[in-house]
Write a protein that holds these residues in place. Structure first.
Motif, PDB file in Angstrom:
ATOM      1  N   GLY A 194      -9.970  10.099   2.361  1.00  0.00           N
ATOM      2  CA  GLY A 194     -10.569   9.198   1.384  1.00  0.00           C
ATOM      3  C   GLY A 194     -10.420   7.750   1.809  1.00  0.00           C
ATOM      4  N   GLY A 195     -10.383   6.876   0.841  1.00  0.00           N
ATOM      5  CA  GLY A 195     -10.270   5.447   1.128  1.00  0.00           C
ATOM      6  C   GLY A 195      -9.690   4.704  -0.046  1.00  0.00           C
ATOM      7  N   GLY A 196      -9.525   3.400   0.126  1.00  0.00           N
ATOM      8  CA  GLY A 196      -8.906   2.612  -0.935  1.00  0.00           C
ATOM      9  C   GLY A 196      -9.322   1.157  -0.878  1.00  0.00           C
ATOM     10  N   CYS A 201       0.832  -1.207   0.000  1.00  0.00           N
ATOM     11  CA  CYS A 201       0.000   0.000   0.000  1.00  0.00           C
ATOM     12  C   CYS A 201       0.868   1.259   0.000  1.00  0.00           C
ATOM     13  CB  CYS A 201      -0.908   0.023   1.229  1.00  0.00           C
ATOM     14  SG  CYS A 201      -2.325  -1.076   1.143  1.00  0.00           S
ATOM     15  N   HIS A 202       0.404   2.248  -0.728  1.00  0.00           N
ATOM     16  CA  HIS A 202       1.081   3.546  -0.707  1.00  0.00           C
ATOM     17  C   HIS A 202       0.026   4.641  -0.822  1.00  0.00           C
ATOM     18  CE1 HIS A 202       3.846   6.760  -1.106  1.00  0.00           C
ATOM     19  NE2 HIS A 202       3.692   6.935  -2.400  1.00  0.00           N
ATOM     20  N   ILE A 203      -0.010   5.511   0.163  1.00  0.00           N
ATOM     21  CA  ILE A 203      -0.969   6.619   0.194  1.00  0.00           C
ATOM     22  C   ILE A 203      -0.180   7.912   0.237  1.00  0.00           C
ATOM     23  CG2 ILE A 203      -2.698   7.800   1.630  1.00  0.00           C
ATOM     24  CD1 ILE A 203      -2.301   4.008   1.518  1.00  0.00           C
ATOM     25  N   VAL A 205      -6.048   1.794  -7.710  1.00  0.00           N
ATOM     26  CA  VAL A 205      -5.836   3.218  -7.428  1.00  0.00           C
ATOM     27  C   VAL A 205      -7.172   3.876  -7.099  1.00  0.00           C
ATOM     28  CG1 VAL A 205      -4.987   5.428  -8.278  1.00  0.00           C
ATOM     29  CG2 VAL A 205      -3.882   3.315  -9.013  1.00  0.00           C
ATOM     30  N   SER A 206      -7.236   4.479  -5.932  1.00  0.00           N
ATOM     31  CA  SER A 206      -8.394   5.282  -5.541  1.00  0.00           C
ATOM     32  C   SER A 206      -7.912   6.701  -5.273  1.00  0.00           C
ATOM     33  CB  SER A 206      -9.044   4.694  -4.287  1.00  0.00           C
ATOM     34  OG  SER A 206     -10.088   5.522  -3.823  1.00  0.00           O
ATOM     35  N   ASN A 233      -5.905  13.256  -2.819  1.00  0.00           N
ATOM     36  CA  ASN A 233      -5.277  12.146  -2.106  1.00  0.00           C
ATOM     37  C   ASN A 233      -5.349  10.872  -2.943  1.00  0.00           C
ATOM     38  OD1 ASN A 233      -4.525  13.500   0.258  1.00  0.00           O
ATOM     39  ND2 ASN A 233      -6.577  13.314   1.105  1.00  0.00           N
ATOM     40  N   PHE A 234      -4.199  10.217  -3.101  1.00  0.00           N
ATOM     41  CA  PHE A 234      -4.125   8.980  -3.872  1.00  0.00           C
ATOM     42  C   PHE A 234      -3.885   7.791  -2.946  1.00  0.00           C
ATOM     43  CE2 PHE A 234      -3.158  12.074  -7.183  1.00  0.00           C
ATOM     44  CZ  PHE A 234      -3.801  11.552  -8.291  1.00  0.00           C
ATOM     45  N   HIS A 235      -4.569   6.689  -3.230  1.00  0.00           N
ATOM     46  CA  HIS A 235      -4.392   5.424  -2.513  1.00  0.00           C
ATOM     47  C   HIS A 235      -4.030   4.368  -3.554  1.00  0.00           C
ATOM     48  CE1 HIS A 235      -6.585   6.702   1.275  1.00  0.00           C
ATOM     49  NE2 HIS A 235      -6.864   7.678   0.433  1.00  0.00           N
ATOM     50  N   ILE A 236      -2.844   3.792  -3.424  1.00  0.00           N
ATOM     51  CA  ILE A 236      -2.344   2.827  -4.411  1.00  0.00           C
ATOM     52  C   ILE A 236      -2.088   1.498  -3.722  1.00  0.00           C
ATOM     53  CG2 ILE A 236      -0.554   2.362  -6.137  1.00  0.00           C
ATOM     54  CD1 ILE A 236       0.036   5.413  -6.031  1.00  0.00           C
TER      55      ILE A 236
END
Length: 791
Positions: free
Chosen positions: A728-730, A566-568, A741-742, A752-755
């Motif tokens: 946000g969320g993912g 995970c990477h946020i 990707v969210s 905000n990116f959630h990978i």
């Protein structure tokens, strides 16, 4: 043991002098208040059902129509029933005993009621016809044509006043079934950039054969279903995509939502839980009373609210093996599931308690006392009692929830064998029938400015899977409150999509620090209750064989969780404010940036999934936007090659317009993937084999993307308080060698990116992909040279 004694309403003993009856007045009082609360709730539901059933009519409208009709006929000296009462008198003896005036009154009420119902039906059908028009989507941002203005005015006129949550359900149009020809044409267009000439010609041949031969036959059955069912997609989508899956739902299906990014209202775990749980229960009360306003696009166009119904008191129950092969097991189920029944969603109309997990123990906590909802400080008091409880977990209890994290079949067998009777069944019922599940986590998670990458990545992984045994993944959602007061959600996916749980979460975050607040020392406002019965510790008797199953599920779940990368990261170089100055859709801008980042990351394009909603239609859920288009690929190649800025901007504009058009098609029921999925379902029911459908539906989504929309902007004043932003969320990666990707667009200056990806894949690296996304966003913005224009 005090609460155990209070639970006994009366006791009696037989003595030589007779029966000695002892009544517990407090217990009887609580029983009375509980019953009163239940009957009030039933009445409110009945009243709301009536109000929704006659909407856009109302009782006041009924009185106006009936009285006006009777007054008109009295003035004109006409028979209001138009001879109906006289004709009924020949068959209904009671009319013989009615005076002429009574007959006139009864006739007026009957005919007036019929007129009122007719007006309601006309308004509903006119509104349904109006909502079937989607020309408003094609207007340029900031400009509205006169035809669209007139249409919006008519929608408002026929929408009625003060709608409740479910008021528009009967007025929403049904999801249309696209033609086989259009779907096949769009599918070939969507894969052209991903295939060489030989592969494309082969797929073109399969498509044409399907379009000419099997497709029309399957389409006929699908049309028949669309006329009969409320939505021709949603029930099959829920069953075959979610409930028939036999693999772990942890990581693969469940998703998460984060807390505020920069604000920490309190560091006291019990206090944060108290406010959050109280806010969630207030939301449930509004939901039960249908007091939540339906979401309206452009403040005019209603969206379907059906998914809200199962938000609370819902749990996913694993399906049990049947021992025989079902001919109707579909989609990937046919290839991977084997002979098994699907899971089911168990929903209770009422639940007055929550289930809480802390350090391997499960507790049942009642949410009502004295006929009212517990206040935040009283809930904090209950959480404090749980945190202070030093008892050890029973054998097998600590890792029990790992059954919900592993494969579904072992969990189904264990549930049927070991949890179908006695204390195990009672304790399991307490969890599955709870309003929702709460974990008082014994770890600390938080965004740390000095270590932003590691802290956010750890936070995301904890919400996504935790320790694999400290979340009940089958519940509709889990509230997780960490030791330092940070919190988040983990949600099961089958009952609803992310915007639904996002709506609840926005309500909670907006109430927690501002409306409910905390005292100076970090506790909830108010005072503890002196006589509040404590939480009930759930009891288990888990045999060694079941403990072995639990351990096997835990081992599998840990392997899956450890593999998640995970990477946020908060992207704060610019936001939608600057993107709008480029006269480009923010979503299209980000999606094109993701394509550029992916090409730089892997050196190739891939089939890309972007989730779009179809809630403009009754019981609509999602559709797929295939974001990797020929136009987008042409732009990406121009960024790799030595092209001029003007040429790149031209290609970027074409790619953005193409993406916007595909998004519109998906929202209006003209997408590709749900139609092809349902055609595949019908083919399996009929026992027909389609090489085209089989190949289409087996193509992996190596880039799966989703935007988390901020739906209730009015709840957050991001201009005065920019720190109150949600992270946000993912979700987990869809393909073993792909990315999930969210992203959430917050305010004007933050995205905000959630990978997510898997460590086991040599092709993926979430941090590397994050760096590529950031660079791609900056490179695309540079094309517009906004700095020079501002000079």
């Amino acid at each position: 043991m005090a609460e155990a004694h209070q639970a006994v309403a009366f006791q009696f003993t037989v003595t030589p002098d007779g029966i000695d009856l002892q009544l517990c007045h407090e217990a009887l009082r609580q029983i009375y208040l509980s019953g009163l609360h239940s009957w009030k709730k039933r009445f409110i539901r009945f009243k709301n059902g009536v109000m929704t059933g006659v909407y856009p009519g109302s009782p006041a409208g009924f009185m106006v129509v009936v009285v006006s009709y009777m007054s008109y006929n009295k003035y004109k000296q006409l028979d209001p029933s138009l001879g109906l009462i006289a004709k009924l008198g020949q068959h209904i003896p009671i009319s013989r005993y009615m005076s002429t005036d009574s007959q006139r009154i009864v006739g007026g009420v009957l005919v007036g009621t019929g007129l009122w119902v007719t007006i309601i039906m006309i308004m509903r059908n006119v509104l349904k016809s109006l909502l079937s028009w989607h020309g408003w989507m094609h207007a340029r941002h900031g400009s509205v044509s006169w035809s669209t203005r007139l249409w919006m005015l008519l929608v408002k006129v026929f929408s009625g006043r003060k709608p409740m949550l479910y008021s528009f359900q009967n007025s929403l149009p049904r999801l249309p079934v696209p033609s086989v020809k259009d779907t096949c044409r769009r599918y070939l267009e969507s894969v052209r950039a991903l295939m060489d000439d030989e592969q494309y010609e082969r797929m073109k041949g399969l498509t044409k054969d399907f379009e000419k031969n099997l497709g029309p036959k399957l389409q006929w059955y699908l049309k028949l279903k669309s006329w009969w069912a409320s939505n021709y997609v949603s029930d099959w989508w829920e069953e075959y995509i979610y409930l028939r899956g036999r693999g772990p739902i942890m990581v693969n299906s469940n998703y998460y939502a984060m807390d505020f990014l920069y604000v920490f209202p309190t560091s006291i775990q019990a206090a944060r839980a108290g406010n959050a749980i109280h806010a969630i229960m207030l939301y449930r009360r509004k939901l039960d009373r249908a007091q939540i306003k339906p979401l309206m696009l452009l403040h005019t166009i209603p969206m379907c609210s059906a998914q809200y119904e199962r938000m609370f008191n819902t749990s996913r129950v694993p399906g049990v093996d049947t021992g025989r092969v079902f001919s109707t097991v579909l989609f990937y189920s046919l290839l991977t599931m084997g002979p098994s029944l699907p899971d089911i969603l168990q929903h209770m109309n009422e639940s007055k308690h929550i289930a809480v997990f802390h350090k391997g123990r499960f507790f049942k906590v009642w949410m009502f006392y004295d006929g009212r909802l517990l206040l935040p400080r009283e809930i904090e008091q209950q959480m404090e009692r749980i945190l202070a409880d030093k008892s050890e977990p029973l054998p097998g209890e600590e890792n029990l929830a790992a059954l919900t994290a592993g494969d579904r079949t072992p969990w189904a067998r264990a549930r049927e064998t070991y949890f179908s009777r006695g204390k195990n069944k009672q304790s399991l019922d307490a969890i599955e029938k709870a309003a929702f599940f709460v974990t008082l986590d014994d770890t600390e998670q938080r965004f740390e400015p000095d270590n932003p990458v590691k802290s956010l990545d750890s936070y995301a992984k904890s919400l996504l899977h935790g320790k694999c045994y400290d979340r009940w993944f089958d519940k509709s959602f889990n509230l997780i409150v960490f030791k330092n007061g940070t919190m988040g959600l983990n949600a099961e996916h089958s009952w609803a999509d992310a915007p639904i749980i996002g709506h609840l979460w926005e309500h909670v975050l907006s109430m927690d620090p501002v409306k409910l607040g905390y005292t100076e020392d970090g506790h909830c406002c108010g005072e503890p209750h002196p006589n509040l019965p404590g939480p009930q510790r759930l009891q288990w008797d888990i045999p060694a064989e079941c403990q072995d199953t639990i351990q096997s599920s835990l081992t599998l779940a840990r392997t899956l969780a450890d593999d998640v990368d995970c990477h946020i990261f908060p992207f704060d170089d610019f936001g939608k404010g600057l993107i709008k100055k480029c006269r480009t859709s923010p979503d299209a801008f980000i999606q094109i940036a993701l394509q550029l980042a992916h090409y730089r990351d892997k050196g190739k394009f891939c089939l890309t999934y972007e989730a779009s909603m179809t809630r403009l239609f009754r019981e609509g859920r999602t559709e797929t936007v295939r974001s990797c288009t020929m136009e987008t690929c042409a732009f990406v190649r121009s960024m790799i090659r030595d092209e001029t800025r003007e040429e790149r901007l031209k290609l970027l504009k074409m790619a953005a317009e193409k993406h916007q058009n595909m998004y519109r098609l998906a929202m209006t029921g003209q997408g590709i993937d749900r139609h092809l999925f349902c055609l595949y379902v019908v083919s399996k029911y009929l026992g027909e084999d389609s090489p085209f459908l089989k190949e289409v539906l087996s193509e992996p989504w190596r880039l799966s993307t989703s935007q988390t929309p901020l739906q209730q902007v009015e709840l957050f004043d991001l201009v005065r308080h920019p720190e109150y932003v949600s992270s946000g969320g993912g979700f987990g990666p869809v393909a073993d060698d792909g990315y999930g990707v969210s992203y959430i667009i917050v305010g004007e200056n933050l995205i905000n990116f959630h990978i997510s990806s898997k460590h086991s894949s040599p092709e993926t690296d979430s941090h590397r992909f994050g760096a590529n996304i950031k660079q791609a966003m900056l490179d695309i913005l540079d094309l517009f040279q906004l700095e020079k224009k501002a000079m």
